[in-house]
Write a protein that holds these residues in place. Structure first.
Motif, PDB file in Angstrom:
ATOM      1  N   GLY A  48       9.744   1.917   6.151  1.00  0.00           N
ATOM      2  CA  GLY A  48       9.153   0.607   6.393  1.00  0.00           C
ATOM      3  C   GLY A  48       9.704  -0.104   7.609  1.00  0.00           C
ATOM      4  O   GLY A  48       9.612  -1.320   7.716  1.00  0.00           O
ATOM      5  N   ARG A  96       5.248  -4.840   3.215  1.00  0.00           N
ATOM      6  CA  ARG A  96       4.966  -3.393   3.209  1.00  0.00           C
ATOM      7  C   ARG A  96       3.947  -3.050   2.134  1.00  0.00           C
ATOM      8  O   ARG A  96       2.994  -2.309   2.380  1.00  0.00           O
ATOM      9  CB  ARG A  96       6.249  -2.595   2.961  1.00  0.00           C
ATOM     10  N   GLU A  97       4.138  -3.598   0.935  1.00  0.00           N
ATOM     11  CA  GLU A  97       3.246  -3.288  -0.182  1.00  0.00           C
ATOM     12  C   GLU A  97       1.848  -3.856   0.031  1.00  0.00           C
ATOM     13  O   GLU A  97       0.851  -3.160  -0.167  1.00  0.00           O
ATOM     14  CB  GLU A  97       3.824  -3.842  -1.486  1.00  0.00           C
ATOM     15  N   ARG A 137       9.630  -6.052   1.687  1.00  0.00           N
ATOM     16  CA  ARG A 137       8.933  -5.247   0.682  1.00  0.00           C
ATOM     17  C   ARG A 137       7.524  -5.765   0.402  1.00  0.00           C
ATOM     18  O   ARG A 137       6.570  -5.001   0.341  1.00  0.00           O
ATOM     19  CB  ARG A 137       9.745  -5.193  -0.618  1.00  0.00           C
ATOM     20  N   LYS A 138       7.374  -7.074   0.200  1.00  0.00           N
ATOM     21  CA  LYS A 138       6.049  -7.648  -0.107  1.00  0.00           C
ATOM     22  C   LYS A 138       5.055  -7.385   1.027  1.00  0.00           C
ATOM     23  O   LYS A 138       3.885  -7.138   0.779  1.00  0.00           O
ATOM     24  CB  LYS A 138       6.135  -9.152  -0.374  1.00  0.00           C
TER      25      LYS A 138
END
Length: 164
Positions: free
Chosen positions: A14, A99-100, A96-97
């Motif tokens: 990421g 990337r997701e 993370r948010k």
């Protein structure tokens, strides 16, 4: 000032390797190593040098704490947001948010200069977005077309010139 568009790749962890052409304005402006990565619209990722992001936050800070627009804005940008540091290989780890939500792992992306920040979209999303801007579809999905945007900006710039 960030301008232009460059292709890049986000690795399997990421991390985005910032395109070399964007590293020059980063160095010239002495932005330093800290960046705020977020989304303000839930449609794409944005990379803000921290000093530019703090200017955006200051604009909102003057609004009352119970302002519904301010609350909505804060919830969205902080939900997706994360403070990151650029590493020695000019890479930024996307939150993370982000990337997701946008599928930004091990993928080709388009990084576009937006003057004070960089936008990051998967290549297919960027192609779809530009196609919609150049050839708006039905009224329910209509985005502002390039011609309309140029006309509006020209009139606003003219008004600003007259006030100066």
């Amino acid at each position: 000032m960030f301008r232009g568009t460059h292709e890049a790749k986000i690795d399997d962890k990421g991390r985005l390797k910032v395109p070399a052409d964007f590293m020059k304005p980063i160095a010239d402006k002495s932005y330093g190593p800290t960046y705020f990565i977020t989304s303000r619209d839930g449609k794409g990722a944005e990379i803000w040098p921290m000093q530019e992001w703090e200017i955006e936050e200051a604009k909102k800070a003057v609004l009352p704490e119970d302002d519904p627009a301010k609350i909505t804005w804060m919830r969205i940008v902080n939900y997706f947001g994360g403070v990151v540091e650029i590493d020695k290989q000019d890479r930024l780890m996307l939150p993370r948010k982000v990337r997701e939500r946008f599928g930004l792992v091990n993928t080709e992306v388009v990084v576009t200069g937006q003057q004070k920040y960089l936008s990051v979209l998967r290549e297919e999303e960027a192609d779809r977005e530009i196609a919609g801007l150049l050839n708006p579809g039905n009224e329910a999905e209509k985005q502002m077309g390039a011609t309309e945007a140029r006309q509006i900006l020209a009139s606003r710039e003219a008004a600003a010139q007259q006030r100066s």
